[in-house]
Scaffold this active site. Structure first.
Site, mmCIF file in Angstrom:
data_model
loop_
_atom_site.group_PDB
_atom_site.id
_atom_site.type_symbol
_atom_site.label_atom_id
_atom_site.label_comp_id
_atom_site.label_asym_id
_atom_site.label_seq_id
_atom_site.Cartn_x
_atom_site.Cartn_y
_atom_site.Cartn_z
ATOM 1 N N ARG A 51 36.479 -64.778 22.688
ATOM 2 C CA ARG A 51 35.188 -64.105 22.683
ATOM 3 C C ARG A 51 34.523 -64.052 24.046
ATOM 4 O O ARG A 51 34.135 -62.999 24.517
ATOM 5 C CB ARG A 51 34.231 -64.910 21.795
ATOM 6 C CG ARG A 51 33.594 -64.263 20.680
ATOM 7 C CD ARG A 51 33.163 -65.386 19.726
ATOM 8 N NE ARG A 51 34.154 -66.439 19.738
ATOM 9 C CZ ARG A 51 35.231 -66.427 18.981
ATOM 10 N NH1 ARG A 51 35.444 -65.457 18.147
ATOM 11 N NH2 ARG A 51 36.116 -67.401 19.053
ATOM 12 N N THR A 52 34.372 -65.216 24.636
ATOM 13 C CA THR A 52 33.529 -65.256 25.830
ATOM 14 C C THR A 52 34.149 -64.431 26.954
ATOM 15 O O THR A 52 33.482 -63.643 27.603
ATOM 16 C CB THR A 52 33.281 -66.712 26.270
ATOM 17 O OG1 THR A 52 32.785 -67.425 25.140
ATOM 18 C CG2 THR A 52 32.274 -66.791 27.394
ATOM 19 N N LYS A 80 48.805 -75.204 41.223
ATOM 20 C CA LYS A 80 49.406 -75.720 42.456
ATOM 21 C C LYS A 80 48.532 -76.803 43.074
ATOM 22 O O LYS A 80 48.824 -77.309 44.149
ATOM 23 C CB LYS A 80 49.563 -74.592 43.477
ATOM 24 C CG LYS A 80 50.438 -73.450 43.024
ATOM 25 C CD LYS A 80 50.513 -72.427 44.164
ATOM 26 C CE LYS A 80 51.230 -71.163 43.731
ATOM 27 N NZ LYS A 80 51.099 -70.128 44.754
ATOM 28 N N ARG A 101 34.991 -70.540 33.137
ATOM 29 C CA ARG A 101 35.071 -71.602 32.118
ATOM 30 C C ARG A 101 36.066 -72.642 32.583
ATOM 31 O O ARG A 101 37.154 -72.313 33.078
ATOM 32 C CB ARG A 101 35.517 -71.028 30.779
ATOM 33 C CG ARG A 101 35.860 -72.119 29.788
ATOM 34 C CD ARG A 101 36.086 -71.586 28.412
ATOM 35 N NE ARG A 101 34.851 -71.112 27.830
ATOM 36 C CZ ARG A 101 34.729 -70.728 26.551
ATOM 37 N NH1 ARG A 101 35.778 -70.763 25.754
ATOM 38 N NH2 ARG A 101 33.579 -70.315 26.083
ATOM 39 N N HIS A 129 26.761 -74.257 27.909
ATOM 40 C CA HIS A 129 27.344 -72.925 27.714
ATOM 41 C C HIS A 129 26.188 -71.925 27.640
ATOM 42 O O HIS A 129 25.859 -71.407 26.579
ATOM 43 C CB HIS A 129 28.156 -72.950 26.419
ATOM 44 C CG HIS A 129 29.048 -71.772 26.186
ATOM 45 N ND1 HIS A 129 29.004 -70.620 26.964
ATOM 46 C CD2 HIS A 129 30.002 -71.552 25.243
ATOM 47 C CE1 HIS A 129 29.898 -69.763 26.494
ATOM 48 N NE2 HIS A 129 30.509 -70.302 25.457
HETATM 49 C C1 NCD Z 1 32.171 -72.112 21.849
HETATM 50 C C2 NCD Z 1 32.594 -72.868 23.091
HETATM 51 O O1 NCD Z 1 33.507 -72.430 23.789
HETATM 52 O O2 NCD Z 1 31.967 -73.891 23.346
HETATM 53 N N1 NCD Z 1 32.854 -70.900 21.720
HETATM 54 C C3 NCD Z 1 32.310 -69.786 22.272
HETATM 55 O O3 NCD Z 1 32.241 -69.631 23.459
HETATM 56 N N2 NCD Z 1 31.770 -68.895 21.444
HETATM 57 C C4 NCD Z 1 32.220 -72.907 20.608
HETATM 58 C C5 NCD Z 1 33.501 -73.571 20.249
HETATM 59 O O4 NCD Z 1 34.517 -73.423 20.940
HETATM 60 O O5 NCD Z 1 33.501 -74.244 19.229
#
Ligand code: NCD
Length: 307
Positions: A51-52, A80, A101, A129
Site C-alpha cells: 500500500r504505502t 553491499k 521505509r 508512520h
Molecule cells: C502499517 C505499517 O506498515 O506499519 N501498514 C501500512 O503502512 N498501511 C501497518 C502494518 O503493517 O500492520
C-alpha cells in the site's frame, strides 16, 4: 531542508491545509494532473510494503511526476553495506523528494539529516508512520467532520504498531479526545508514549484487555495487526496473534456511527464479513492515503523551491 519524519513535524494548521488540499484534489483531479511535471520521487523501501509504496507512486504519477524506486534491501546497495546516510546523499543527486521505509527506528531521520531534498518517513521500525496517520486523519475528518470530542479505541498490537503511535500523537492536539487502549498485557502501549503524550497532555485514557466491554462507548475503533516481524520469538507471536478478531456479532453493541479503521494489511483481526458493514472504513483509508500523500508531496516540493 524540510522533511516529515514525525506527524508532529506538521502543525495543526498544516494538517488542516493538507486536508483542504486533498479534498480539492478529490474534487478537481484534472487541475493537479501536471502539478509535478518533470519532478522525481524516489521510493526507498527496505521493508515489505504494498500500500504505502504504491500509494506514494500513484500519488506522484497522478501529479504528473515520475518515480524512481528501490524495493527491498536485497536489491539495493544497502546489501553491499552502504549506510542510510550515504544512500540519502546519493539519491539527492537524482530525485527531488524521497519516501523511505526502513526497519530501524530513526533511519528516516538519519536520511533527512544527510539529504539535500525533502525526506518523508514511510515507516521507521516500530517508531512512527506519519503518512498513514495523514490517511487516518482525512478518513476521520470525512467520517466525523472533525477531530474534537471523540472516544477512540486502539485495539491489538499497541506496543509495536507504529501507526498507533503516530495517530495518538496527532490526536493529542485536539480537544475532548478520550483514548481507550485495548491490548493483551504484553502488547500494551509503550510507556514513553503514555508519559510523554497522554499523561503530559492530560488526555483521559483507559487500558483494558476486553474489547467487548468498551465497544458501546467508541466513536472510532482502530484495529491493528500483531506485528510479527518485530517479535523476538515466534511462539509469542503465535500465542498473541488472534487475541482480537472483530466479527459482525461483536459489533452489535457498537454505536451506529462507529468508524472501524485499520491501516491494513489485515491478517485475522477483522473478519471479512465486517467489510459489508457500512461502519467499515479501512478501504476508504487506502484511497484517502493517496490523496494526502499527493497533498504532502506538493507542499514539500513547493517549500523546497522545486515547483
Ligand atoms: C502499517 C505499517 O506498515 O506499519 N501498514 C501500512 O503502512 N498501511 C501497518 C502494518 O503493517 O500492520
Amino acid at each position: 531542508m524540510r522533511s516529515v519524519i514525525d506527524i508532529l513535524d506538521l502543525s495543526v494548521e498544516e494538517i488542516e491545509a493538507l486536508i483542504a488540499c486533498a479534498q480539492d484534489i478529490i474534487e478537481r483531479p484534472v487541475a493537479y494532473a501536471d502539478a509535478c511535471r518533470g519532478r522525481k520521487l524516489a521510493t526507498l523501501f527496505f521493508e515489505p510494503s504494498t500500500r504505502t509504496r504504491l500509494s506514494f507512486e500513484a500519488a506522484m504519477y497522478e501529479l504528473g511526476g515520475n518515480v524512481l524506486s528501490v524495493a527491498g534491501a536485497g536489491t539495493s546497495s544497502a546489501a553491499k553495506g552502504e549506510s542510510v546516510a550515504d544512500t540519502a546523499k546519493v539519491i539527492s543527486c537524482y530525485a527531488d523528494i524521497i519516501a523511505m521505509r526502513h526497519p530501524k527506528e530513526g533511519a528516516a531521520m538519519v536520511a533527512a539529516m544527510n539529504s539535500s531534498i525533502p525526506v518523508i518517513n514511510a515507516g521507521d521500525g516500530g517508531h512512527c508512520h506519519p503518512t498513514q496517520t495523514m490517511a487516518d486523519l482525512l478518513t476521520i475528518y470525512r467520517e466525523k467532520g472533525g477531530f474534537d470530542n471523540l472516544t477512540v479505541g486502539f485495539c491489538g498490537d499497541l506496543k509495536f504498531g507504529r501507526t498507533v503511535h503516530s495517530l495518538i500523537n496527532a490526536l493529542s492536539r485536539y480537544t475532548g479526545i478520550n483514548l481507550v487502549l485495548i491490548s493483551p498485557e504484553e502488547l500494551k502501549l509503550p510507556s514513553y508514549i503514555k508519559r510523554d503524550v497522554i499523561k503530559k497532555k492530560n488526555i483521559p485514557y483507559r487500558q483494558t484487555t476486553d474489547l467487548q466491554e468498551v465497544m458501546p462507548e467508541l466513536d472510532i475503533l482502530y484495529m491493528t495487526r500483531v506485528q510479527r516481524e518485530r517479535f523476538f520469538n515466534e511462539e509469542d507471536y503465535l500465542r498473541l496473534k488472534d487475541s482480537y478478531v472483530l466479527t459482525p456479532e461483536k459489533l452489535r453493541t457498537a454505536k451506529p456511527d462507529l468508524a472501524v479503521m485499520h491501516p491494513l494489511p489485515r491478517v485475522n483481526e477483522i473478519s471479512v464479513a465486517v467489510d459489508k458493514d457500512p461502519r467499515a472504513c479501512y478501504f476508504k483509508q487506502v484511497l484517502n492515503g493517496k490523496y494526502m500523500r499527493m497533498a504532502l508531496i506538493l507542499m514539500l516540493l513547493k517549500e523546497a523551491g522545486r515547483l
